[in-house]
Design a protein around this motif. Structure first.
Motif, PDB file in Angstrom:
ATOM      1  N   LEU A  22     -10.764  42.775  29.218  1.00 31.44           N
ATOM      2  CA  LEU A  22     -11.880  42.452  28.953  1.00 31.44           C
ATOM      3  C   LEU A  22     -13.113  42.518  29.998  1.00 31.44           C
ATOM      4  CD1 LEU A  22     -14.231  41.202  26.885  1.00 31.44           C
ATOM      5  CD2 LEU A  22     -13.386  38.711  27.409  1.00 31.44           C
ATOM      6  N   TRP A  74     -17.354  38.549  26.126  1.00 34.58           N
ATOM      7  CA  TRP A  74     -18.362  39.347  26.529  1.00 34.58           C
ATOM      8  C   TRP A  74     -19.730  38.901  27.174  1.00 34.58           C
ATOM      9  CZ3 TRP A  74     -22.881  42.086  24.813  1.00 34.58           C
ATOM     10  CH2 TRP A  74     -23.328  43.378  25.422  1.00 34.58           C
ATOM     11  N   ASP A  89     -16.423  46.463  25.946  1.00 33.85           N
ATOM     12  CA  ASP A  89     -15.707  45.264  25.397  1.00 33.85           C
ATOM     13  C   ASP A  89     -16.690  44.342  24.679  1.00 33.85           C
ATOM     14  OD1 ASP A  89     -13.136  46.503  25.873  1.00 33.85           O
ATOM     15  OD2 ASP A  89     -13.140  45.414  28.017  1.00 33.85           O
ATOM     16  N   TYR A 147     -16.876  43.594  21.756  1.00 34.80           N
ATOM     17  CA  TYR A 147     -16.670  42.952  20.442  1.00 34.80           C
ATOM     18  C   TYR A 147     -15.210  42.085  20.906  1.00 34.80           C
ATOM     19  CZ  TYR A 147     -20.222  45.323  18.220  1.00 34.80           C
ATOM     20  OH  TYR A 147     -21.352  45.787  17.762  1.00 34.80           O
ATOM     21  N   VAL A 148     -14.939  42.046  22.213  1.00 34.38           N
ATOM     22  CA  VAL A 148     -13.574  41.520  22.537  1.00 34.38           C
ATOM     23  C   VAL A 148     -13.821  40.015  22.956  1.00 34.38           C
ATOM     24  CG1 VAL A 148     -11.817  41.539  24.052  1.00 34.38           C
ATOM     25  CG2 VAL A 148     -12.639  43.692  23.200  1.00 34.38           C
ATOM     26  N   SER A 179     -14.332  45.205  16.851  1.00 31.35           N
ATOM     27  CA  SER A 179     -15.025  46.403  16.875  1.00 31.35           C
ATOM     28  C   SER A 179     -14.811  47.257  15.645  1.00 31.35           C
ATOM     29  CB  SER A 179     -14.802  47.105  17.934  1.00 31.35           C
ATOM     30  OG  SER A 179     -13.630  47.811  18.145  1.00 31.35           O
ATOM     31  N   TYR A 233      -5.969  37.544  21.789  1.00 30.27           N
ATOM     32  CA  TYR A 233      -6.731  38.515  21.986  1.00 30.27           C
ATOM     33  C   TYR A 233      -7.481  38.959  20.771  1.00 30.27           C
ATOM     34  CZ  TYR A 233      -8.162  43.013  24.143  1.00 30.27           C
ATOM     35  OH  TYR A 233      -8.941  44.194  24.542  1.00 30.27           O
ATOM     36  N   THR A 234      -8.794  39.108  20.603  1.00 30.99           N
ATOM     37  CA  THR A 234      -9.618  39.477  19.488  1.00 30.99           C
ATOM     38  C   THR A 234     -10.324  40.699  19.750  1.00 30.99           C
ATOM     39  OG1 THR A 234      -9.242  37.276  18.592  1.00 30.99           O
ATOM     40  CG2 THR A 234     -10.865  38.898  17.416  1.00 30.99           C
ATOM     41  N   ASP A 235     -10.236  41.823  19.035  1.00 31.44           N
ATOM     42  CA  ASP A 235     -11.234  42.866  19.340  1.00 31.44           C
ATOM     43  C   ASP A 235     -11.741  43.138  17.730  1.00 31.44           C
ATOM     44  OD1 ASP A 235     -12.724  45.064  19.557  1.00 31.44           O
ATOM     45  OD2 ASP A 235     -11.216  46.107  20.615  1.00 31.44           O
ATOM     46  N   TYR A 246     -11.751  49.566  15.908  1.00 34.52           N
ATOM     47  CA  TYR A 246     -10.413  49.031  16.414  1.00 34.52           C
ATOM     48  C   TYR A 246     -10.327  47.448  16.105  1.00 34.52           C
ATOM     49  CZ  TYR A 246      -7.003  48.809  19.913  1.00 34.52           C
ATOM     50  OH  TYR A 246      -6.018  48.836  20.838  1.00 34.52           O
TER      51      TYR A 246
END
Length: 157
Positions: A127, A6, A68, A70-71, A86, A82-84, A89
């Motif tokens: 993203l 981000w 996005d 925290y992605v 948040s 792929y890491t999220d 979530y």
């Protein structure tokens, strides 16, 4: 390997334009309702409408730019991570290179967005407001097309 994250600087830029637009709209509204000036007739039409429209567009863009936060997307030898992270979530998925249809970056007037399309289930990973290294798309394309053996090699010397 490369990573896409981000972009906080671009978010602050869009948000600062939104705040500037809010200031202009507030000044126009104050001039309309200020009893000692007769500017209401000149400012009620298109100047105020344009100012409010720009204000709404910029706030929508800033909320999309923050979506996005925290992605992150990282290239690995097996595929794309792929890491999220948040609060509500949490998601950490490995997207295998053989399952990825394509990866692309779209540019809108405010920021770039990364989209990963999967083959089998038509699933997409996004993203918004992405910050990429210069070689990210080339490395991702090499990873998707032929795996790590076709990825650009670095000279050990």
């Amino acid at each position: 390997m490369s990573q896409a994250t981000w972009n906080p600087a671009q978010y602050l830029s869009v948000m600062s334009w939104a705040m500037f637009s809010t200031t202009i709209t507030s000044i126009l509204l104050a001039l309309i309702f200020f009893p000692f000036t007769n500017l209401g007739a000149y400012l009620v039409g298109w100047p105020l409408g344009l100012s409010i429209t720009v204000n709404v567009i910029l706030f929508i863009a800033s909320s999309l730019a923050r979506r996005d936060q925290y992605v992150s997307v990282s290239l690995t030898a097996e595929g794309i991570r792929y890491t999220d992270e948040s609060e509500s979530y949490r998601r950490n998925e490995l997207l295998r290179a053989s399952d990825i249809k394509n990866i692309r970056v779209r540019r809108n007037p405010f920021f770039k967005s990364l989209t990963i399309d999967m083959k089998g289930n038509n699933q997409r990973f996004f993203l918004s407001n992405v910050s990429l290294t210069d070689t990210f798309l080339a490395e991702a394309g090499a990873l998707i097309s032929g795996g790590p053996s076709n990825a650009p090699q670095t000279d050990p010397s």
